[in-house]
Design a protein around this motif. Sequence first.
Motif, short mmCIF file in Angstrom:
data_model
loop_
_atom_site.label_atom_id
_atom_site.label_comp_id
_atom_site.label_asym_id
_atom_site.label_seq_id
_atom_site.Cartn_x
_atom_site.Cartn_y
_atom_site.Cartn_z
N SER A 172 2.08 8.34 -35.55
CA SER A 172 1.62 8.26 -34.13
C SER A 172 0.90 6.91 -34.98
CB SER A 172 0.42 8.91 -33.95
OG SER A 172 1.64 10.42 -33.64
N ASN A 173 -0.60 6.58 -35.74
CA ASN A 173 -1.52 5.65 -36.41
C ASN A 173 0.00 3.90 -36.24
OD1 ASN A 173 -2.60 3.76 -37.08
ND2 ASN A 173 -2.49 4.18 -39.14
N VAL A 174 0.59 4.48 -36.42
CA VAL A 174 1.87 2.97 -36.72
C VAL A 174 3.35 2.63 -35.72
CG1 VAL A 174 4.23 2.92 -38.35
CG2 VAL A 174 2.42 3.75 -39.65
N ILE A 175 2.91 3.79 -35.32
CA ILE A 175 4.05 3.14 -34.04
C ILE A 175 2.94 2.87 -32.17
CG2 ILE A 175 6.04 4.66 -34.62
CD1 ILE A 175 4.64 6.75 -32.41
N ALA A 176 1.57 3.69 -32.54
CA ALA A 176 0.94 2.76 -32.20
C ALA A 176 0.37 0.88 -31.38
CB ALA A 176 -0.74 3.63 -32.62
N TYR A 204 18.20 2.88 -49.81
CA TYR A 204 17.98 1.51 -50.04
C TYR A 204 16.53 1.38 -50.60
CZ TYR A 204 16.37 -2.99 -48.78
OH TYR A 204 16.11 -4.38 -48.29
N LEU A 205 15.59 2.33 -50.06
CA LEU A 205 14.15 2.05 -50.76
C LEU A 205 14.21 2.32 -52.13
CD1 LEU A 205 11.92 3.11 -47.55
CD2 LEU A 205 12.76 0.83 -48.47
N LEU A 206 15.31 3.46 -52.50
CA LEU A 206 14.99 3.87 -54.23
C LEU A 206 15.36 2.79 -54.70
CD1 LEU A 206 16.16 7.43 -54.65
CD2 LEU A 206 13.18 6.56 -54.62
N LYS A 207 16.78 1.63 -54.12
CA LYS A 207 17.67 1.53 -54.78
C LYS A 207 16.57 -0.21 -54.90
CE LYS A 207 21.85 -1.67 -54.25
NZ LYS A 207 22.96 -2.48 -53.16
N ASN A 208 16.11 -0.67 -53.78
CA ASN A 208 15.22 -1.37 -54.15
C ASN A 208 12.92 -1.72 -54.25
OD1 ASN A 208 16.94 -4.52 -52.89
ND2 ASN A 208 17.16 -1.82 -51.91
N LYS A 209 13.14 -0.13 -54.96
CA LYS A 209 12.18 0.46 -55.78
C LYS A 209 10.59 -0.58 -55.08
CE LYS A 209 13.92 -1.29 -60.54
NZ LYS A 209 13.98 -1.70 -61.66
N VAL A 210 10.67 0.31 -53.99
CA VAL A 210 9.67 0.55 -52.56
C VAL A 210 8.41 0.27 -53.10
CG1 VAL A 210 9.54 3.17 -52.18
CG2 VAL A 210 9.04 1.76 -50.13
N SER A 211 8.24 1.29 -54.20
CA SER A 211 6.13 0.99 -54.84
C SER A 211 6.62 -0.45 -55.18
CB SER A 211 5.93 1.95 -56.14
OG SER A 211 7.05 1.42 -57.13
N LYS A 212 6.58 -1.49 -55.19
CA LYS A 212 6.70 -2.59 -55.72
C LYS A 212 6.73 -3.97 -54.62
CE LYS A 212 8.35 -2.28 -60.60
NZ LYS A 212 8.98 -3.09 -61.45
N ASP A 217 15.04 -5.96 -41.47
CA ASP A 217 14.90 -4.28 -40.68
C ASP A 217 13.78 -3.79 -41.92
OD1 ASP A 217 15.57 -5.19 -38.02
OD2 ASP A 217 16.81 -3.98 -38.58
N VAL A 218 14.40 -3.05 -42.38
CA VAL A 218 13.49 -2.52 -43.85
C VAL A 218 12.36 -3.46 -44.22
CG1 VAL A 218 13.49 -0.79 -45.66
CG2 VAL A 218 15.49 -1.55 -43.88
N LEU A 219 12.50 -4.25 -44.77
CA LEU A 219 11.22 -5.95 -44.81
C LEU A 219 10.38 -6.15 -44.18
CD1 LEU A 219 14.31 -8.02 -47.32
CD2 LEU A 219 12.86 -5.48 -48.42
N HIS A 220 10.65 -6.12 -42.94
CA HIS A 220 9.76 -6.13 -42.18
C HIS A 220 9.21 -5.21 -42.16
CE1 HIS A 220 7.53 -6.25 -38.51
NE2 HIS A 220 7.42 -7.42 -38.98
N ASN A 221 9.52 -3.53 -42.15
CA ASN A 221 8.83 -2.10 -41.32
C ASN A 221 8.45 -2.33 -42.73
OD1 ASN A 221 10.24 -2.59 -38.84
ND2 ASN A 221 11.43 -1.34 -39.62
N LYS A 223 3.14 0.71 -44.70
CA LYS A 223 2.28 0.29 -46.38
C LYS A 223 0.89 -0.36 -46.01
CE LYS A 223 3.71 0.78 -50.17
NZ LYS A 223 4.35 0.73 -51.91
N SER A 224 0.61 -0.99 -44.69
CA SER A 224 -0.60 -1.56 -44.74
C SER A 224 -1.34 -0.78 -43.64
CB SER A 224 -0.72 -2.87 -44.14
OG SER A 224 -0.36 -2.93 -42.88
N LYS A 225 -0.42 -0.01 -43.05
CA LYS A 225 -1.64 1.13 -42.08
C LYS A 225 -1.13 3.35 -42.68
CE LYS A 225 -1.32 -1.28 -37.61
NZ LYS A 225 -2.48 -1.21 -37.26
N LEU A 226 -0.72 2.96 -43.58
CA LEU A 226 -0.55 3.98 -44.40
C LEU A 226 -1.58 4.50 -45.76
CD1 LEU A 226 2.50 5.73 -44.72
CD2 LEU A 226 1.35 5.57 -43.24
N SER A 227 -2.65 5.24 -45.89
CA SER A 227 -3.26 6.14 -46.57
C SER A 227 -2.71 6.15 -47.58
CB SER A 227 -4.70 6.83 -46.05
OG SER A 227 -3.92 7.69 -45.27
N CYS A 228 -1.73 6.98 -47.47
CA CYS A 228 -0.92 7.86 -48.74
C CYS A 228 0.25 7.22 -49.23
CB CYS A 228 -0.45 9.20 -48.03
SG CYS A 228 1.03 9.00 -47.38
N ASN A 229 1.07 6.95 -50.19
CA ASN A 229 1.78 6.55 -50.86
C ASN A 229 2.88 7.82 -51.01
OD1 ASN A 229 2.99 4.06 -51.77
ND2 ASN A 229 2.99 4.54 -53.87
#
Length: 258
Positions: free
Chosen positions: A175-179, A249-257, A87-91, A96-102
């Motif tokens: 809102s942009n993501v769930i649209a 989970y994201l920290l453990k799996n290094k979300v930025s990568k 779920d997380v890997l897909h989401n 990240k493809s929808k966001l302009s910020c990190n």
Amino acid sequence: MFISDELIHYLYSTVEEFTKHSDKVVIAFSGGVDSSLLAKICKDLDKQVHLVTIGFANSHDIIFSKSISNSLSLSTNHIAYEIKEEDVLHNIKFVKSKLSCNVLSHIENCIAFYQISKIIKYHELGDSFLTANGFDELFCGYDRYRSYYQNGEESITTFMEEKLTNEDYMMREISNVIAELKIRSYQPFLSRTFIEYAKTIPLEYKIKGQDDLLRKHVLREAAMKIGVPKEAAMHPKKAIQYGSLIHKYLLKNKVSKL
């Protein structure tokens, strides 16, 4: 009229305005004071209340929300979805493809609310849901409010405005993501009317000092007055990304990568 009684009036009128055209409401639910307060108000307004909770197996939110939904007599319409790694890997890739910020907290919240939206879509619960966002900003819920306390009321007020601006921006991102799923989220307690009222409540009713680990005192008092279980009303703040274990989970799996 006591401050908490006046607050209760505004809480009910605000939620009633947002739900007046629907007999059914779906609420993003963790079991904490904010979402429990929203759920109890909707129940009192005779709405058909559906609760949606997400979190990894054995996460705080999954366990705690089940207990509180049962105490509120809302467990029949409570979906507690255990997140899986896929779920997380897909989401995250989609988010990240929808966001302009990190900003990590924004990514985490977008992932959480996207998953909630997917559940709402799958179970055909409608095309919208309510969240209790706004309380932490307006009632000094964040721990950082303690560090601003010693600098005086102006410092706290400035920080509050910064948090409100950030929250508004983040909810627009969500809102942009769930649209994509044709789902909308609504935040009654970030409405202009409620924000203006909440700002008139003296800070002493929200935070007691720099050692105040609980905060949001008048809100917790109002919650207990309307019948929110004390276990929920006095529960310390735990943001959705932490209560669901998404952050861990994201920290453990290094979300930025990813």
